[in-house]
Design a protein around this motif. Structure first.
Motif, PDB file in Angstrom:
ATOM      1  N   GLY A  34       0.811  -1.203   0.000  1.00 28.17           N
ATOM      2  CA  GLY A  34       0.000   0.000   0.000  1.00 28.17           C
ATOM      3  C   GLY A  34       0.849   1.259   0.000  1.00 28.17           C
ATOM      4  N   SER A  35       0.236   2.351  -0.411  1.00 30.77           N
ATOM      5  CA  SER A  35       0.959   3.623  -0.530  1.00 30.77           C
ATOM      6  C   SER A  35       1.425   4.164   0.820  1.00 30.77           C
ATOM      7  CB  SER A  35       0.077   4.661  -1.227  1.00 30.77           C
ATOM      8  OG  SER A  35      -1.109   4.884  -0.481  1.00 30.77           O
ATOM      9  N   SER A  36       0.776   3.750   1.905  1.00 25.84           N
ATOM     10  CA  SER A  36       1.133   4.262   3.231  1.00 25.84           C
ATOM     11  C   SER A  36       1.855   3.209   4.090  1.00 25.84           C
ATOM     12  CB  SER A  36      -0.129   4.730   3.960  1.00 25.84           C
ATOM     13  OG  SER A  36      -0.995   3.622   4.167  1.00 25.84           O
ATOM     14  N   LEU A  37       2.493   2.233   3.444  1.00 26.71           N
ATOM     15  CA  LEU A  37       3.145   1.138   4.158  1.00 26.71           C
ATOM     16  C   LEU A  37       4.066   1.617   5.275  1.00 26.71           C
ATOM     17  CD1 LEU A  37       3.924  -1.978   4.259  1.00 26.71           C
ATOM     18  CD2 LEU A  37       5.922  -1.282   2.921  1.00 26.71           C
ATOM     19  N   ARG A  38       3.988   0.956   6.424  1.00 26.42           N
ATOM     20  CA  ARG A  38       4.964   1.067   7.507  1.00 26.42           C
ATOM     21  C   ARG A  38       5.468  -0.344   7.751  1.00 26.42           C
ATOM     22  NH1 ARG A  38       6.741   6.075   8.100  1.00 26.42           N
ATOM     23  NH2 ARG A  38       7.951   5.156   9.793  1.00 26.42           N
ATOM     24  N   TYR A  39       6.783  -0.528   7.681  1.00 25.95           N
ATOM     25  CA  TYR A  39       7.396  -1.851   7.836  1.00 25.95           C
ATOM     26  C   TYR A  39       8.364  -1.774   9.008  1.00 25.95           C
ATOM     27  CZ  TYR A  39       8.934  -6.430   6.168  1.00 25.95           C
ATOM     28  OH  TYR A  39       9.195  -7.778   6.044  1.00 25.95           O
ATOM     29  N   VAL A  40       8.043  -2.492  10.079  1.00 28.52           N
ATOM     30  CA  VAL A  40       8.875  -2.492  11.278  1.00 28.52           C
ATOM     31  C   VAL A  40       9.521  -3.865  11.402  1.00 28.52           C
ATOM     32  CG1 VAL A  40       8.978  -2.149  13.777  1.00 28.52           C
ATOM     33  CG2 VAL A  40       7.371  -0.809  12.388  1.00 28.52           C
ATOM     34  N   ALA A 111      -8.020   1.705  -3.237  1.00 28.57           N
ATOM     35  CA  ALA A 111      -8.415   1.899  -4.634  1.00 28.57           C
ATOM     36  C   ALA A 111      -8.965   0.596  -5.229  1.00 28.57           C
ATOM     37  CB  ALA A 111      -7.254   2.435  -5.461  1.00 28.57           C
ATOM     38  N   GLY A 112      -9.768  -0.119  -4.415  1.00 36.64           N
ATOM     39  CA  GLY A 112     -10.425  -1.324  -4.892  1.00 36.64           C
ATOM     40  C   GLY A 112      -9.576  -2.579  -4.885  1.00 36.64           C
ATOM     41  N   ASP A 113      -8.359  -2.515  -4.347  1.00 32.72           N
ATOM     42  CA  ASP A 113      -7.461  -3.667  -4.340  1.00 32.72           C
ATOM     43  C   ASP A 113      -6.867  -3.828  -2.941  1.00 32.72           C
ATOM     44  OD1 ASP A 113      -6.108  -5.839  -5.410  1.00 32.72           O
ATOM     45  OD2 ASP A 113      -4.527  -4.625  -6.317  1.00 32.72           O
ATOM     46  N   TRP A 114      -6.666  -5.073  -2.519  1.00 34.15           N
ATOM     47  CA  TRP A 114      -6.094  -5.339  -1.202  1.00 34.15           C
ATOM     48  C   TRP A 114      -4.586  -5.163  -1.246  1.00 34.15           C
ATOM     49  CZ3 TRP A 114      -8.878  -5.640   3.073  1.00 34.15           C
ATOM     50  CH2 TRP A 114     -10.252  -5.873   2.943  1.00 34.15           C
ATOM     51  N   LYS A 115      -4.072  -4.336  -0.336  1.00 37.42           N
ATOM     52  CA  LYS A 115      -2.639  -4.034  -0.250  1.00 37.42           C
ATOM     53  C   LYS A 115      -2.161  -4.220   1.184  1.00 37.42           C
ATOM     54  CE  LYS A 115      -2.452  -2.397  -4.505  1.00 37.42           C
ATOM     55  NZ  LYS A 115      -1.620  -2.922  -5.553  1.00 37.42           N
ATOM     56  N   MET A 116      -0.907  -4.644   1.328  1.00 40.30           N
ATOM     57  CA  MET A 116      -0.308  -4.721   2.646  1.00 40.30           C
ATOM     58  C   MET A 116       0.107  -3.310   3.050  1.00 40.30           C
ATOM     59  SD  MET A 116       2.870  -6.992   4.082  1.00 40.30           S
ATOM     60  CE  MET A 116       4.196  -5.786   3.972  1.00 40.30           C
ATOM     61  N   VAL A 117      -0.401  -2.841   4.197  1.00 37.07           N
ATOM     62  CA  VAL A 117      -0.120  -1.472   4.631  1.00 37.07           C
ATOM     63  C   VAL A 117       0.712  -1.407   5.905  1.00 37.07           C
ATOM     64  CG1 VAL A 117      -2.125  -0.498   3.444  1.00 37.07           C
ATOM     65  CG2 VAL A 117      -2.336  -1.260   5.833  1.00 37.07           C
TER      66      VAL A 117
END
Length: 126
Positions: A34-40, A111-117
């Motif tokens: 996703g556009s707002s991804l946070r990866y810790v 936007a209609g699609d599942w994303k990892m955020v």
């Protein structure tokens, strides 16, 4: 779509993300984030989408194994929480790490699609 069908779809998406990460197919990985991804990471390093992808593409992270050991799902409307355990083998900036981790992963409809955020890993004691 039933929750179980959605959970199966999220599992397939995450399996594709893991496979693409190992194959260094970072365009596929990027398409699942996703556009707002946070990866810790297990080390506590916190990255946004841009930095995480830069480090993947630049070889800072070299994943050699990522194996899901357990996944549990909860749905809250357009958000899915995945609690799980996984085996991770990665070389981080030249330092080899091999551990089991417990993680929390968040998928959201974007936007209609599942994303990892979001992703957050905690290493488990050996």
């Amino acid at each position: 779509m039933s929750d179980q069908t959605l959970f199966d779809d999220i599992t397939a998406r995450d399996d594709a993300r893991q496979k693409a990460t190992l194959a260094k197919d970072y365009d596929t990985v990027e398409g699942l984030l996703g556009s707002s991804l946070r990866y810790v990471h297990g080390s506590g390093t916190d990255e946004d989408r841009k930095l995480y992808l830069e480090r993947l593409r630049g070889g800072y992270y070299d994943y050699t194994n990522r194996t899901a050991l357990r996944r549990e799902f909860r749905r809250f409307g357009d958000t899915i929480l995945v609690h799980g355990d996984m085996r991770i083998h990665v070389i981080v900036n030249g330092v080899e790490k091999d551990f089991n981790g417990r993680y929390l992963q968040v998928w959201a409809l974007e936007a209609g699609d599942w994303k990892m955020v979001a992703w957050q890993t905690t290493p488990l004691a050996k």
